[in-house]
Design an enzyme around this catalytic site. Sequence first.
Site, PDB file in Angstrom:
ATOM      1  N   GLY A 176       0.820  -1.200   0.000  1.00 42.53           N
ATOM      2  CA  GLY A 176       0.000   0.000   0.000  1.00 42.53           C
ATOM      3  C   GLY A 176       0.855   1.251   0.000  1.00 42.53           C
ATOM      4  O   GLY A 176       1.738   1.405   0.850  1.00 42.53           O
ATOM      5  N   GLY A 224      -0.307   4.505   0.225  1.00 44.13           N
ATOM      6  CA  GLY A 224      -0.976   5.686   0.761  1.00 44.13           C
ATOM      7  C   GLY A 224      -0.282   6.224   1.999  1.00 44.13           C
ATOM      8  O   GLY A 224       0.867   5.895   2.304  1.00 44.13           O
ATOM      9  N   ALA A 267      -0.684   5.781   5.323  1.00 40.45           N
ATOM     10  CA  ALA A 267      -0.261   4.882   6.402  1.00 40.45           C
ATOM     11  C   ALA A 267       0.986   4.104   6.018  1.00 40.45           C
ATOM     12  O   ALA A 267       1.944   4.007   6.799  1.00 40.45           O
ATOM     13  CB  ALA A 267      -1.395   3.934   6.777  1.00 40.45           C
ATOM     14  N   GLY A 268       0.991   3.530   4.812  1.00 39.86           N
ATOM     15  CA  GLY A 268       2.135   2.759   4.373  1.00 39.86           C
ATOM     16  C   GLY A 268       3.385   3.602   4.225  1.00 39.86           C
ATOM     17  O   GLY A 268       4.485   3.203   4.650  1.00 39.86           O
ATOM     18  N   PHE A 282     -15.008  21.168  11.926  1.00 34.97           N
ATOM     19  CA  PHE A 282     -15.368  19.949  11.206  1.00 34.97           C
ATOM     20  C   PHE A 282     -16.487  19.248  11.949  1.00 34.97           C
ATOM     21  O   PHE A 282     -16.654  19.413  13.160  1.00 34.97           O
ATOM     22  CB  PHE A 282     -14.147  19.023  11.061  1.00 34.97           C
ATOM     23  CG  PHE A 282     -13.754  18.759   9.637  1.00 34.97           C
ATOM     24  CD1 PHE A 282     -13.176  19.761   8.868  1.00 34.97           C
ATOM     25  CD2 PHE A 282     -13.958  17.526   9.051  1.00 34.97           C
ATOM     26  CE1 PHE A 282     -12.803  19.520   7.550  1.00 34.97           C
ATOM     27  CE2 PHE A 282     -13.592  17.272   7.745  1.00 34.97           C
ATOM     28  CZ  PHE A 282     -13.018  18.277   6.985  1.00 34.97           C
ATOM     29  N   ASP A 341      -8.503  -5.107  -1.444  1.00 32.28           N
ATOM     30  CA  ASP A 341      -7.586  -6.233  -1.680  1.00 32.28           C
ATOM     31  C   ASP A 341      -6.910  -6.713  -0.399  1.00 32.28           C
ATOM     32  O   ASP A 341      -6.803  -7.911  -0.147  1.00 32.28           O
ATOM     33  CB  ASP A 341      -6.518  -5.843  -2.703  1.00 32.28           C
ATOM     34  CG  ASP A 341      -7.107  -5.524  -4.062  1.00 32.28           C
ATOM     35  OD1 ASP A 341      -7.744  -6.413  -4.642  1.00 32.28           O
ATOM     36  OD2 ASP A 341      -6.941  -4.396  -4.528  1.00 32.28           O
ATOM     37  N   GLN A 343     -19.174   3.915   6.189  1.00 29.40           N
ATOM     38  CA  GLN A 343     -19.547   5.327   6.266  1.00 29.40           C
ATOM     39  C   GLN A 343     -20.036   5.873   4.931  1.00 29.40           C
ATOM     40  O   GLN A 343     -19.372   5.744   3.904  1.00 29.40           O
ATOM     41  CB  GLN A 343     -18.366   6.176   6.728  1.00 29.40           C
ATOM     42  CG  GLN A 343     -18.738   7.651   6.896  1.00 29.40           C
ATOM     43  CD  GLN A 343     -17.721   8.418   7.694  1.00 29.40           C
ATOM     44  OE1 GLN A 343     -16.696   8.845   7.165  1.00 29.40           O
ATOM     45  NE2 GLN A 343     -17.980   8.590   8.982  1.00 29.40           N
ATOM     46  N   HIS A 378     -20.640   9.328   3.200  1.00 30.11           N
ATOM     47  CA  HIS A 378     -20.363  10.760   3.321  1.00 30.11           C
ATOM     48  C   HIS A 378     -21.603  11.514   2.857  1.00 30.11           C
ATOM     49  O   HIS A 378     -22.171  11.194   1.811  1.00 30.11           O
ATOM     50  CB  HIS A 378     -19.159  11.154   2.465  1.00 30.11           C
ATOM     51  CG  HIS A 378     -18.604  12.498   2.809  1.00 30.11           C
ATOM     52  ND1 HIS A 378     -19.261  13.671   2.510  1.00 30.11           N
ATOM     53  CD2 HIS A 378     -17.456  12.864   3.432  1.00 30.11           C
ATOM     54  CE1 HIS A 378     -18.534  14.696   2.938  1.00 30.11           C
ATOM     55  NE2 HIS A 378     -17.436  14.224   3.503  1.00 30.11           N
ATOM     56  N   LEU A 398     -16.397  13.192  -3.949  1.00 33.36           N
ATOM     57  CA  LEU A 398     -16.566  13.876  -2.679  1.00 33.36           C
ATOM     58  C   LEU A 398     -16.635  15.393  -2.832  1.00 33.36           C
ATOM     59  O   LEU A 398     -15.854  15.994  -3.562  1.00 33.36           O
ATOM     60  CB  LEU A 398     -15.388  13.520  -1.764  1.00 33.36           C
ATOM     61  CG  LEU A 398     -15.468  14.017  -0.330  1.00 33.36           C
ATOM     62  CD1 LEU A 398     -16.608  13.324   0.394  1.00 33.36           C
ATOM     63  CD2 LEU A 398     -14.154  13.742   0.381  1.00 33.36           C
ATOM     64  N   GLU A 454     -16.112  17.817   3.539  1.00 37.94           N
ATOM     65  CA  GLU A 454     -16.749  18.373   4.732  1.00 37.94           C
ATOM     66  C   GLU A 454     -16.179  19.745   5.068  1.00 37.94           C
ATOM     67  O   GLU A 454     -16.815  20.534   5.758  1.00 37.94           O
ATOM     68  CB  GLU A 454     -16.535  17.411   5.908  1.00 37.94           C
ATOM     69  CG  GLU A 454     -17.394  17.698   7.102  1.00 37.94           C
ATOM     70  CD  GLU A 454     -17.470  16.493   8.022  1.00 37.94           C
ATOM     71  OE1 GLU A 454     -17.197  16.652   9.208  1.00 37.94           O
ATOM     72  OE2 GLU A 454     -17.813  15.400   7.533  1.00 37.94           O
ATOM     73  N   ARG A 501     -21.218  12.483  10.420  1.00 38.53           N
ATOM     74  CA  ARG A 501     -21.587  12.085   9.061  1.00 38.53           C
ATOM     75  C   ARG A 501     -22.757  11.110   9.008  1.00 38.53           C
ATOM     76  O   ARG A 501     -23.575  11.170   8.091  1.00 38.53           O
ATOM     77  CB  ARG A 501     -20.363  11.489   8.350  1.00 38.53           C
ATOM     78  CG  ARG A 501     -19.328  12.545   8.038  1.00 38.53           C
ATOM     79  CD  ARG A 501     -18.049  11.952   7.488  1.00 38.53           C
ATOM     80  NE  ARG A 501     -17.127  13.023   7.125  1.00 38.53           N
ATOM     81  CZ  ARG A 501     -15.894  12.811   6.691  1.00 38.53           C
ATOM     82  NH1 ARG A 501     -15.436  11.577   6.559  1.00 38.53           N
ATOM     83  NH2 ARG A 501     -15.111  13.825   6.375  1.00 38.53           N
ATOM     84  N   HIS A 554     -18.071   6.193   1.457  1.00 38.13           N
ATOM     85  CA  HIS A 554     -16.852   6.978   1.625  1.00 38.13           C
ATOM     86  C   HIS A 554     -15.741   6.267   2.379  1.00 38.13           C
ATOM     87  O   HIS A 554     -14.581   6.359   2.002  1.00 38.13           O
ATOM     88  CB  HIS A 554     -17.205   8.274   2.351  1.00 38.13           C
ATOM     89  CG  HIS A 554     -16.061   9.201   2.568  1.00 38.13           C
ATOM     90  ND1 HIS A 554     -15.307   9.700   1.521  1.00 38.13           N
ATOM     91  CD2 HIS A 554     -15.524   9.731   3.701  1.00 38.13           C
ATOM     92  CE1 HIS A 554     -14.365  10.505   1.998  1.00 38.13           C
ATOM     93  NE2 HIS A 554     -14.462  10.524   3.318  1.00 38.13           N
ATOM     94  N   ARG A 576     -16.834   7.327  11.922  1.00 42.90           N
ATOM     95  CA  ARG A 576     -15.632   8.161  11.972  1.00 42.90           C
ATOM     96  C   ARG A 576     -15.983   9.634  11.884  1.00 42.90           C
ATOM     97  O   ARG A 576     -16.824  10.034  11.076  1.00 42.90           O
ATOM     98  CB  ARG A 576     -14.696   7.800  10.813  1.00 42.90           C
ATOM     99  CG  ARG A 576     -13.469   8.701  10.736  1.00 42.90           C
ATOM    100  CD  ARG A 576     -12.525   8.272   9.647  1.00 42.90           C
ATOM    101  NE  ARG A 576     -12.996   8.526   8.301  1.00 42.90           N
ATOM    102  CZ  ARG A 576     -12.958   9.708   7.687  1.00 42.90           C
ATOM    103  NH1 ARG A 576     -12.517  10.789   8.325  1.00 42.90           N
ATOM    104  NH2 ARG A 576     -13.376   9.827   6.439  1.00 42.90           N
ATOM    105  N   LEU A 619      -7.027  10.989   8.183  1.00 45.54           N
ATOM    106  CA  LEU A 619      -5.640  11.329   7.882  1.00 45.54           C
ATOM    107  C   LEU A 619      -4.801  11.234   9.154  1.00 45.54           C
ATOM    108  O   LEU A 619      -3.656  10.770   9.130  1.00 45.54           O
ATOM    109  CB  LEU A 619      -5.537  12.742   7.302  1.00 45.54           C
ATOM    110  CG  LEU A 619      -6.155  13.000   5.930  1.00 45.54           C
ATOM    111  CD1 LEU A 619      -5.809  14.412   5.462  1.00 45.54           C
ATOM    112  CD2 LEU A 619      -5.687  11.996   4.914  1.00 45.54           C
TER     113      LEU A 619
END
Length: 581
Positions: free
Chosen positions: A15, A17, A19-20, A123, A217, A236, A238, A248, A251, A282, A353, A394, A400
């Site tokens: 991954g 993104g 986190a990875g 938010f 995956d 979730q 959105h 999207l 928000e 949400r 979302h 969430r 993030l």
Amino acid sequence: MTASHDLIHDVLIVGGGLAGCRAALEIARQNPRLSIGLVAKTHPIRSHSVAAQGGMAAVLNNVDPEDTWQAHAFDTVKGSDYLADQDAVAILTQDAPEVVVELERLGVLFSRLPDGRVAQRAFGGHSHRRTCYAADKTGHAILHELVANLRRMGVTLYDEWYVMRPIIEAGEAKGLVMFNLRDSRPVVVRSRAVMLATGGYGRAFNTTSNDFASTGDGLAMAARSGIPLEDMEFVQFHPTGLYPVGVLVSEAVRGEGAYLRNAAGDRFMATYAPSRMELAPRDITSRAIVKELLAGRGIHADGSAGGPYVHLDLRHMGEEMIMSRVPFCWEEAHRLLGVDAVHEPIPVRPTIHYSMGGIPTDTSGRVRSGPDGFVEGCFAAGEAACVSVHGANRLGSNSLLECIVFGRRTGRAIAEYLDKGRVLPDCDSDRYLSEANAELAALIDRPGTERIAQVRQDFQDTMTQYCGVFRTQELMQTGLEQLQAIAQRVEQTYLGDRGTCWNTELIEALELRSLFIVGQTILSSALQRQESRGAHCREDYPDRDDDRYLQHTLAYWSPTGIDIRYMPVTLGLFEPQARNY
């Protein structure tokens, strides 16, 4: 038996993104001598994290000096409908200010206050203005800097490689089987640790804000390896997906002051969440919009009532604020629909979302094999994981944050784990290669009568119809029966492209398998939870039931069915109470 041609790394991260990438960066910082391989089926900067718009929450006190990490934690736990693990929430909220400062020092260009401090906006579900942002392109700003730093640190990037499976034997992770999209030739890559950070599964539904690569995956490969999936019923929606395309509308737009209006022009959130209005959590806002649509107060293109969407109205904000604070919102509405948000309201309705559930982990990212055990050498973080800081729902700008806080934390845990002398485990690489080649050949050569795109569309339509914002036992039972019928058709799909060079149809066939595993798990988990909590709203069980269901779902998938068990929720900071806004 080890093959001489195996690739070897100390750690493999699946991954590309947030986190990875954050985990890879932390491992490299902790021990520059470690060999790190990061595998992504797209280029890392095309990971779905790049589409995250609104920001990340952190108590910096730049805008609101009264804010505290305890307030952030309470908002998160309340938003989760008390299903979040409160030890993980404490880590999330206490580490938040430090990780924002770290990102800034890495080069992330956060939006600023006039005096130069990082700006913070309101938010949904948050009681204070604590969301740091880079206009409405926050994920883009963060991910680009992380990838640039990975290159500087010497991390090996396998971009446009597809991982077929992790090698997990006797409860121990040993590497990956994967292939390059350029030639579809499988290879075995062995490692001392494996981390799954593959993101969500929005493409299990027919309308989603997620990109085309978000097919679950990592969750599916974990499930096929005997790892349970946690809290998969909590999906979730959105509230503000751009109608009809589903992408999207952040928000952040409501955080900057936009209104939701029905066909009569009323700000209808006053009926559903009078204290928070458009900045309710949400799940509450999505249900409110659907109720307005069902009551005939939606809007048609000609402005008449009874239509399929409501309006998001920015006009009172003025051109200067729209173009400086939420420019991407204006660009998307104008590019995709021809709507000028300075002068016209934007048509929106809920869109799939985010996945609150995922691969179960502890707060160090170690993957659970069940309520008490762990998979040796296996880690996970980000949207693919369930730690659980989001519980049943969430809050915006916490995703993030989760990726960065627990990506960093998991990276540290992996570095420490490897430094303790974890040896490179052995495996029968030739067997795994032979099985992978046979699997790909069977897909490429399979005769059939069904096209993948049509079967996938029917699957997505089924998930959307039978596991949407509102659910009942009868509806979901019918959905599971429909999935079983569609599963038979999957075996009849054939590939129009039978080549091995950049065969995207082959990837779609493998992704379809992943989506089915995820979809079956979502529906089965939702059917068993006979209550309404957060994003899981059952019309036949409208109340939250803490006596029976203040616990996490663990769903064990197998080809013959799904076994549902439960695991306690970690409390300690806040006792469950009524969730009103």
